[in-house]
Scaffold this motif. Structure first.
Motif, PDB file in Angstrom:
ATOM      1  N   ALA A   1       0.753  -1.303   0.073  1.00  0.00           N
ATOM      2  CA  ALA A   1       0.051   0.295  -0.049  1.00  0.00           C
ATOM      3  C   ALA A   1       1.044   1.229   0.067  1.00  0.00           C
ATOM      4  CB  ALA A   1      -0.878  -0.022   1.326  1.00  0.00           C
ATOM      5  N   ALA A   2       1.869   1.268   0.837  1.00  0.00           N
ATOM      6  CA  ALA A   2       2.845   2.425   0.868  1.00  0.00           C
ATOM      7  C   ALA A   2       3.394   2.570  -0.556  1.00  0.00           C
ATOM      8  CB  ALA A   2       4.013   2.124   1.799  1.00  0.00           C
ATOM      9  N   GLN A   3       3.811   1.635  -1.259  1.00  0.00           N
ATOM     10  CA  GLN A   3       4.475   1.898  -2.765  1.00  0.00           C
ATOM     11  C   GLN A   3       3.445   2.444  -3.809  1.00  0.00           C
ATOM     12  OE1 GLN A   3       7.595   1.468  -3.667  1.00  0.00           O
ATOM     13  NE2 GLN A   3       6.762   2.497  -5.700  1.00  0.00           N
ATOM     14  N   ARG A   4       2.000   1.833  -3.308  1.00  0.00           N
ATOM     15  CA  ARG A   4       0.844   2.477  -4.389  1.00  0.00           C
ATOM     16  C   ARG A   4       0.648   4.023  -3.952  1.00  0.00           C
ATOM     17  NH1 ARG A   4      -1.377  -2.446  -3.067  1.00  0.00           N
ATOM     18  NH2 ARG A   4      -2.965  -1.399  -1.802  1.00  0.00           N
ATOM     19  N   ARG A   5       0.604   4.358  -2.486  1.00  0.00           N
ATOM     20  CA  ARG A   5       0.568   5.560  -2.271  1.00  0.00           C
ATOM     21  C   ARG A   5       1.545   6.581  -2.717  1.00  0.00           C
ATOM     22  NH1 ARG A   5       1.537   8.851   2.511  1.00  0.00           N
ATOM     23  NH2 ARG A   5       0.082  10.295   2.540  1.00  0.00           N
ATOM     24  N   SER A   6       2.875   6.028  -2.699  1.00  0.00           N
ATOM     25  CA  SER A   6       3.977   6.904  -3.064  1.00  0.00           C
ATOM     26  C   SER A   6       3.632   7.115  -4.799  1.00  0.00           C
ATOM     27  CB  SER A   6       5.279   5.924  -3.247  1.00  0.00           C
ATOM     28  OG  SER A   6       6.371   6.778  -3.664  1.00  0.00           O
ATOM     29  N   GLU A   7       3.309   6.322  -5.506  1.00  0.00           N
ATOM     30  CA  GLU A   7       3.024   6.352  -6.960  1.00  0.00           C
ATOM     31  C   GLU A   7       2.066   7.408  -7.195  1.00  0.00           C
ATOM     32  OE1 GLU A   7       2.206   2.298  -8.242  1.00  0.00           O
ATOM     33  OE2 GLU A   7       4.490   1.860  -8.133  1.00  0.00           O
ATOM     34  N   ARG A   8       1.115   7.068  -6.570  1.00  0.00           N
ATOM     35  CA  ARG A   8      -0.140   8.058  -6.670  1.00  0.00           C
ATOM     36  C   ARG A   8       0.409   9.602  -6.314  1.00  0.00           C
ATOM     37  NH1 ARG A   8      -3.213   4.008  -3.957  1.00  0.00           N
ATOM     38  NH2 ARG A   8      -3.056   5.283  -1.899  1.00  0.00           N
ATOM     39  N   LEU A   9       1.033   9.680  -5.204  1.00  0.00           N
ATOM     40  CA  LEU A   9       1.669  11.027  -4.941  1.00  0.00           C
ATOM     41  C   LEU A   9       2.558  11.712  -6.062  1.00  0.00           C
ATOM     42  CD1 LEU A   9       2.015  10.210  -1.047  1.00  0.00           C
ATOM     43  CD2 LEU A   9       0.515  12.174  -2.352  1.00  0.00           C
ATOM     44  N   VAL A  10       3.503  10.646  -6.700  1.00  0.00           N
ATOM     45  CA  VAL A  10       4.389  11.228  -7.448  1.00  0.00           C
ATOM     46  C   VAL A  10       3.450  11.827  -8.696  1.00  0.00           C
ATOM     47  CG1 VAL A  10       5.874  10.355  -9.289  1.00  0.00           C
ATOM     48  CG2 VAL A  10       6.334   9.714  -6.928  1.00  0.00           C
ATOM     49  N   ASP A  11       2.383  11.052  -9.171  1.00  0.00           N
ATOM     50  CA  ASP A  11       1.540  11.244 -10.161  1.00  0.00           C
ATOM     51  C   ASP A  11       0.780  12.669  -9.848  1.00  0.00           C
ATOM     52  OD1 ASP A  11       0.163  10.579 -12.791  1.00  0.00           O
ATOM     53  OD2 ASP A  11      -1.704  10.791 -11.330  1.00  0.00           O
ATOM     54  N   SER A  12       0.450  12.947  -8.738  1.00  0.00           N
ATOM     55  CA  SER A  12      -0.387  14.090  -8.431  1.00  0.00           C
ATOM     56  C   SER A  12       0.686  15.020  -8.370  1.00  0.00           C
ATOM     57  CB  SER A  12      -0.988  13.788  -6.674  1.00  0.00           C
ATOM     58  OG  SER A  12      -1.521  14.956  -6.347  1.00  0.00           O
ATOM     59  N   ALA A  13       1.868  15.031  -7.864  1.00  0.00           N
ATOM     60  CA  ALA A  13       2.849  16.160  -7.717  1.00  0.00           C
ATOM     61  C   ALA A  13       3.253  16.351  -9.345  1.00  0.00           C
ATOM     62  CB  ALA A  13       4.175  15.504  -7.403  1.00  0.00           C
ATOM     63  N   GLY A  14       3.238  15.516 -10.417  1.00  0.00           N
ATOM     64  CA  GLY A  14       3.415  15.843 -11.828  1.00  0.00           C
ATOM     65  C   GLY A  14       2.356  16.690 -12.246  1.00  0.00           C
ATOM     66  N   LYS A  15       1.010  16.560 -11.854  1.00  0.00           N
ATOM     67  CA  LYS A  15      -0.139  17.136 -12.594  1.00  0.00           C
ATOM     68  C   LYS A  15      -0.124  18.727 -11.744  1.00  0.00           C
ATOM     69  CE  LYS A  15      -3.164  13.023 -13.098  1.00  0.00           C
ATOM     70  NZ  LYS A  15      -4.170  12.386 -12.792  1.00  0.00           N
ATOM     71  N   LEU A  16       0.188  18.708 -10.577  1.00  0.00           N
ATOM     72  CA  LEU A  16       0.433  19.856  -9.919  1.00  0.00           C
ATOM     73  C   LEU A  16       1.336  20.839 -10.621  1.00  0.00           C
ATOM     74  CD1 LEU A  16      -0.278  18.990  -6.499  1.00  0.00           C
ATOM     75  CD2 LEU A  16      -1.896  20.334  -7.452  1.00  0.00           C
ATOM     76  N   ALA A  17       2.551  20.146 -10.979  1.00  0.00           N
ATOM     77  CA  ALA A  17       3.512  20.875 -11.317  1.00  0.00           C
ATOM     78  C   ALA A  17       3.131  21.447 -12.959  1.00  0.00           C
ATOM     79  CB  ALA A  17       4.892  20.059 -11.620  1.00  0.00           C
ATOM     80  N   ALA A  18       2.450  20.488 -13.650  1.00  0.00           N
ATOM     81  CA  ALA A  18       2.121  21.091 -14.921  1.00  0.00           C
ATOM     82  C   ALA A  18       0.916  22.148 -14.827  1.00  0.00           C
ATOM     83  CB  ALA A  18       1.402  19.754 -15.658  1.00  0.00           C
ATOM     84  N   LYS A  19       0.022  22.037 -13.676  1.00  0.00           N
ATOM     85  CA  LYS A  19      -0.648  23.022 -13.593  1.00  0.00           C
ATOM     86  C   LYS A  19      -0.092  24.431 -13.207  1.00  0.00           C
ATOM     87  CE  LYS A  19      -4.668  24.226 -10.414  1.00  0.00           C
ATOM     88  NZ  LYS A  19      -5.523  24.154  -9.169  1.00  0.00           N
ATOM     89  N   ALA A  20       1.027  24.389 -12.589  1.00  0.00           N
ATOM     90  CA  ALA A  20       1.682  25.630 -12.167  1.00  0.00           C
ATOM     91  C   ALA A  20       2.393  26.234 -13.081  1.00  0.00           C
ATOM     92  CB  ALA A  20       3.082  24.877 -11.099  1.00  0.00           C
ATOM     93  N   ARG A  21       3.053  25.329 -14.125  1.00  0.00           N
ATOM     94  CA  ARG A  21       3.543  25.824 -15.407  1.00  0.00           C
ATOM     95  C   ARG A  21       2.528  26.419 -16.370  1.00  0.00           C
ATOM     96  NH1 ARG A  21       6.409  20.755 -14.718  1.00  0.00           N
ATOM     97  NH2 ARG A  21       5.105  19.814 -16.332  1.00  0.00           N
TER      98      ARG A  21
END
Length: 224
Positions: A144-164
């Motif tokens: 579960a921790a690994q899946r959560r990490s992957e979801r957070l990485v994906d979320s961070a990528g989307k937020l960075a794209a939104k910031a750009r």
């Protein structure tokens, strides 16, 4: 009288251009500041998600290490028991013996690891050469921790794209404000120019740029 009336209309048009340009500049500045805020907030959220993803990935690595150590210890204990007494060798599904070391270790597998072990044992790995080598090769082995990490990485990528994207929109508003400043300049030149043709030239130029800016501002996304 006609000349005076013409000058009055001209002054009104120039004043209108300058007023609209001033309002447009203020609006562009306001929107630029709002989008800059979206950019800052999105980058901050992306950074927080990346930090949390790193912690989750570290936890997943620790849990995987615990699983590997406990599985290796169990397998070594079971092998020692089989060597001492070949009748212990499972012929089908493994049933832990609470009186044996292997059974003691088996019962202490992490709950998240147990489904993968059970699925692996169901393939009869101790007598089936085609069975997966370890429970870690089973699709049931999910952290579960690994899946959560992957979801957070994906979320961070989307937020960075939104910031750009927000940064680009802020820059677009700033550029429009610069264009509106030229409207003020051309309007001022029109009011000071000598000669009808020169006045008309600067007025048309100011009006053209102003219309372009108004259309552009109307098409830009709005952040309130």
């Amino acid at each position: 009288m006609a000349e005076e009336s013409r000058n009055t209309r001209f002054d009104l048009v120039v004043a209108l251009f300058m007023a609209l340009a001033a309002v447009g500049t203020a609006w562009a500045g306001f929107e630029s500041a709002k989008w800059s805020g979206v950019q800052a907030n999105s980058y901050a959220s992306a950074g927080a998600d990346r930090a949390e993803a790193s912690r989750a990935a570290t936890l997943a690595g620790q849990q995987r290490g615990i699983d590997v150590v406990s599985f290796t210890a169990w397998l070594n204990a079971l092998n020692a028991e089989i060597v001492a007494d070949p009748s212990v060798r499972p012929k089908g599904n493994y049933k832990p013996n609470q009186q044996a070391v292997s059974g003691f270790l088996f019962e202490r597998f992490r709950p998240e690891f147990r489904p993968a072990v059970n699925a692996w044992l169901a393939t009869h790995p101790l007598i089936n050469a085609d069975a997966p080598a370890t429970p870690f090769d089973m699709p049931q082995y999910r952290l579960a921790a690994q899946r959560r990490s992957e979801r957070l990485v994906d979320s961070a990528g989307k937020l960075a794209a939104k910031a750009r994207s927000a940064n680009q929109r802020s820059d677009n508003y700033v550029l429009t404000a610069v264009a509106l400043a030229t409207v003020l300049f051309f309007s001022g030149m029109a009011s000071k120019a000598n000669g009808r043709r020169l006045q008309l030239f600067f007025t048309i130029l100011a009006g053209t740029v102003l219309i372009g800016c108004i259309v552009t501002l109307a098409l830009f996304p709005i952040q309130i």
